[in-house]
Write an enzyme that holds these catalytic residues in place. Structure first.
Site, PDB file in Angstrom:
ATOM      1  N   LEU A   8      -8.419  22.391  18.182  1.00 22.00           N
ATOM      2  CA  LEU A   8      -7.923  23.898  18.104  1.00 22.00           C
ATOM      3  C   LEU A   8      -6.401  24.100  18.437  1.00 22.00           C
ATOM      4  O   LEU A   8      -6.041  23.772  19.568  1.00 22.00           O
ATOM      5  CB  LEU A   8      -8.680  24.734  18.853  1.00 22.00           C
ATOM      6  CG  LEU A   8     -10.286  24.534  18.709  1.00 22.00           C
ATOM      7  CD1 LEU A   8     -10.833  25.999  19.468  1.00 22.00           C
ATOM      8  CD2 LEU A   8     -10.610  24.833  17.145  1.00 22.00           C
ATOM      9  N   ARG A  15       3.613  32.568  26.023  1.00 23.62           N
ATOM     10  CA  ARG A  15       4.111  32.468  27.328  1.00 23.62           C
ATOM     11  C   ARG A  15       5.040  31.321  27.454  1.00 23.62           C
ATOM     12  O   ARG A  15       5.685  31.183  28.520  1.00 23.62           O
ATOM     13  CB  ARG A  15       3.097  32.171  28.382  1.00 23.62           C
ATOM     14  CG  ARG A  15       2.491  33.724  28.779  1.00 23.62           C
ATOM     15  CD  ARG A  15       1.443  33.579  29.827  1.00 23.62           C
ATOM     16  NE  ARG A  15       0.048  32.981  29.187  1.00 23.62           N
ATOM     17  CZ  ARG A  15      -1.190  32.388  29.882  1.00 23.62           C
ATOM     18  NH1 ARG A  15      -0.892  32.310  31.124  1.00 23.62           N
ATOM     19  NH2 ARG A  15      -2.321  32.254  29.322  1.00 23.62           N
ATOM     20  N   GLN A  73      -6.536  29.194  10.501  1.00 18.18           N
ATOM     21  CA  GLN A  73      -7.014  30.250  11.043  1.00 18.18           C
ATOM     22  C   GLN A  73      -5.863  31.103  11.063  1.00 18.18           C
ATOM     23  O   GLN A  73      -5.056  31.481  11.902  1.00 18.18           O
ATOM     24  CB  GLN A  73      -7.400  29.927  12.416  1.00 18.18           C
ATOM     25  CG  GLN A  73      -8.164  30.994  13.018  1.00 18.18           C
ATOM     26  CD  GLN A  73      -8.564  30.983  14.434  1.00 18.18           C
ATOM     27  OE1 GLN A  73      -7.677  30.376  15.049  1.00 18.18           O
ATOM     28  NE2 GLN A  73      -9.549  31.587  14.973  1.00 18.18           N
ATOM     29  N   GLY A 101      -5.314  21.541  21.145  1.00 22.63           N
ATOM     30  CA  GLY A 101      -4.043  20.880  21.055  1.00 22.63           C
ATOM     31  C   GLY A 101      -3.188  21.252  22.177  1.00 22.63           C
ATOM     32  O   GLY A 101      -2.144  20.464  22.375  1.00 22.63           O
ATOM     33  N   TYR A 364      34.526  -2.617  22.014  1.00 23.38           N
ATOM     34  CA  TYR A 364      33.376  -1.954  20.942  1.00 23.38           C
ATOM     35  C   TYR A 364      33.257  -3.043  20.007  1.00 23.38           C
ATOM     36  O   TYR A 364      34.187  -3.533  19.226  1.00 23.38           O
ATOM     37  CB  TYR A 364      34.037  -0.692  20.565  1.00 23.38           C
ATOM     38  CG  TYR A 364      33.141  -0.343  19.402  1.00 23.38           C
ATOM     39  CD1 TYR A 364      32.047  -0.011  19.343  1.00 23.38           C
ATOM     40  CD2 TYR A 364      33.558  -0.433  17.944  1.00 23.38           C
ATOM     41  CE1 TYR A 364      31.180   0.285  18.242  1.00 23.38           C
ATOM     42  CE2 TYR A 364      32.975  -0.075  16.874  1.00 23.38           C
ATOM     43  CZ  TYR A 364      31.416   0.192  16.957  1.00 23.38           C
ATOM     44  OH  TYR A 364      30.717   0.506  16.153  1.00 23.38           O
ATOM     45  N   ALA A 378      38.642  -8.757  27.358  1.00 21.90           N
ATOM     46  CA  ALA A 378      38.610  -7.027  27.721  1.00 21.90           C
ATOM     47  C   ALA A 378      39.310  -6.328  26.778  1.00 21.90           C
ATOM     48  O   ALA A 378      40.340  -6.666  26.226  1.00 21.90           O
ATOM     49  CB  ALA A 378      39.296  -7.084  29.024  1.00 21.90           C
ATOM     50  N   ARG A 438      51.822 -10.467  17.256  1.00 18.61           N
ATOM     51  CA  ARG A 438      52.636  -9.959  18.343  1.00 18.61           C
ATOM     52  C   ARG A 438      53.948  -9.659  17.805  1.00 18.61           C
ATOM     53  O   ARG A 438      54.418 -10.667  17.638  1.00 18.61           O
ATOM     54  CB  ARG A 438      52.426 -10.791  19.579  1.00 18.61           C
ATOM     55  CG  ARG A 438      52.422 -10.211  20.775  1.00 18.61           C
ATOM     56  CD  ARG A 438      52.174 -11.244  21.709  1.00 18.61           C
ATOM     57  NE  ARG A 438      51.016 -11.557  22.075  1.00 18.61           N
ATOM     58  CZ  ARG A 438      50.598 -12.426  22.857  1.00 18.61           C
ATOM     59  NH1 ARG A 438      51.477 -13.353  23.175  1.00 18.61           N
ATOM     60  NH2 ARG A 438      49.245 -12.754  23.097  1.00 18.61           N
TER      61      ARG A 438
END
Ligand code: UD1
Ligand code: CA
Length: 455
Positions: A8, A15, A73, A101, A364, A378, A438
């Site tokens: 059900l 509420r 229902q 439920g 990353y 790094a 560089r």
């Protein structure tokens, strides 16, 4: 006997004060209804029917892939009326098990015990002993202890209200008889509803065996009506899962500060520190140590690997003897091989990091295939996205990437190649050689620092 489960789930859940239908409110990251369907599935039923109503389309959409039949229902005229909506699709020779439920912590073991008492000529209902049964229907027994009726709180006399055995609403009955009883229900009661509970009196009248099985725990029969109850059951779920882990040999720094929102497989001597969150399917090898404030979502972590504090790992597999974090983020699609090190402020996405390779600081690495024994300095970044498309970066075994390197994909760094610090690498770097990009360092003789102009 064949089994049909009726859940059900038509209640609106006013509420909750939410736009989300009640049975879709998440508990441990999964809709309430999902918990109930999982418990039902453990019984291997022949069919599961969900009676839905308010917000119905949203509920159906959320469970579009589920093997359930839906019964609408449209208007809610009580629990008996709700079960009736599913009956046309259920054959007479089935046992019908009614679940709710919004009662998410129900355990399959309890339902099995209930089903053992139900069947061809017996109705079994699940009751619970409560210190304060206010609001519940009461299970009335005669002097011999036989159940003869359930009376709703609003219809109960004072004496009946003193009964502490409450009806959970969960019951199992033979489908053929249930169909007859439901058709005969009347709504001349305090709430003007068709009460499912009235079938108990009818079963007694028809000479069926009626039994009330007392639930072994209270929590598993509690319903959720508001956010407070939702939080209470969330806490209960947390306690249950923490208890399971500890009894299975996992050491928890604090069982009150661990959240398991999914399935966990684990080896021996696993240690989980405070505020660890495990979501989806998580597999932890032997002696894995997870530091505080770590989120693992659909991850696999190999034996002896340490995840340091404050890491977030998603859909990734980390090998054995690795070290991850603190403050590392693994977005979906990584495979980190044995003995690799991922340090602080390192983000990985869709990347293979080979055995013994290290990316220890501020990097990353996305859409990359990185071989074994590679050192990623790094501040190294794979520039995998040109604003429109994504490209792969390949770094072969034993390469050394100097700090602050930009690897503009698609690009390959050959085996044992060295990249000088601060390089922006746009072309493949050959194996075994030093490649760097560089500008020349200048020193300006006689240059003077600017001084503040007098006012
Ligand atoms: C019901 C029982 C009561 C029991 C209590 C336990 C009846 C008449 N009473 O009372 O004995 O102690 O549960 O919580 O069964 N629902 C529908 N359609 C409806 C009405 C209800 O789907 O037309 C669903 C609701 O969404 C809810 C569940 O059925 O999940 C129970 O309904 P509710 O109105 O809360 O029942 P109670 O009055 O609490
Ligand atoms: Ca009601």
């Amino acid at each position: 006997m064949p089994l049909s489960v009726v859940v059900l789930a038509a209640g609106q859940g006013k509420r909750m004060k939410s736009d989300l239908p009640k049975v879709l409110q998440p508990l441990a990251g999964r809709p309430l209804l999902g918990h109930v369907l999982a418990a039902a599935a453990e019984l291997a039923p022949d069919a599961v029917h969900v009676v839905y109503g308010h917000g119905g389309e949203q509920v159906r959409a959320a469970f579009a892939g589920a093997l359930v039949q839906w019964a609408l229902q449209a208007e809610q005229h009580g629990t008996g009326h709700a079960v009736m909506q599913a009956m046309p699709a259920i054959p007479d020779d089935h046992t019908v098990l009614v679940l709710y439920g919004d009662v998410p912590l129900i355990r399959a073991a309890t339902l099995r015990a209930l089903l053992e008492r139900a069947g061809g000529d017996a109705l079994a209902l699940l009751s619970v002993m409560l210190d304060d049964p206010a609001g519940y229907g009461r299970v009335l027994r005669d002097n011999a202890g036989n159940v003869y009726r359930i009376v709703e709180q609003k219809d109960a006399t004072r004496r009946e209200q003193a009964v502490r055995e409450a009806n959970t609403g969960i019951l199992a009955a033979p489908a053929g008889a249930l169909r007859r009883w439901l058709a005969a229900l009347r709504n001349d009661n305090a709430q003007g509803e068709y009460y499912l509970t009235d079938v108990v009196t009818m079963a007694v009248k028809d000479g069926l065996r009626v039994e009330a099985v007392v639930s072994p725990t209270v929590a598993e029969v509690l319903g959720v009506n508001d956010k407070l109850q939702l939080a209470q059951l969330e806490a209960e779920h947390r306690r249950l899962r923490a208890t399971e882990l500890m009894l299975a040999g996992v050491t928890l720094a604090d069982p009150a500060r661990i959240d398991v929102r999914g399935s966990v497989e684990h080896g021996r001597d696993v240690y989980l520190d405070a505020n660890v969150l495990l979501e989806g399917a998580v597999r932890l090898g032997h002696r894995v140590r997870i530091g505080p404030n770590v989120v693992l979502r659909d991850c696999e972590v190999g034996d002896d690997t340490v995840i340091h504090p404050n890491c977030v790992l998603e859909k990734s597999a980390v090998g054995r003897g690795c070290s991850v974090g603190p403050f590392a983020r693994l977005r979906p699609g990584n495979r980190v091989a044995d003995g690799a090190h991922i340090g602080n402020f390192v983000e990985l996405k869709n990347t293979e990091l080979g055995a013994g390779s290290k990316a220890n600081h501020l990097s990353y690495l996305g859409d990359s295939v990185i071989g074994s024994k590679v050192n990623v300095g790094a501040g190294t970044i794979t520039c995998n996205y040109d604003g429109a498309n994504k490209y792969r970066t390949t770094i072969e075994d034993g390469a050394f990437i100097g700090s602050g390197t930009m690897l503009v994909a698609p690009v390959t760094v050959g085996q044992e190649a060295t990249i000088g610090a601060g390089s922006t690498i746009t072309k493949d770097a050959p194996a075994g050689k030093l490649t760097l990009e560089r500008s020349k360092q200048l020193t300006i003789d006689g240059w003077k620092r600017p001084v503040k102009a007098p006012k």
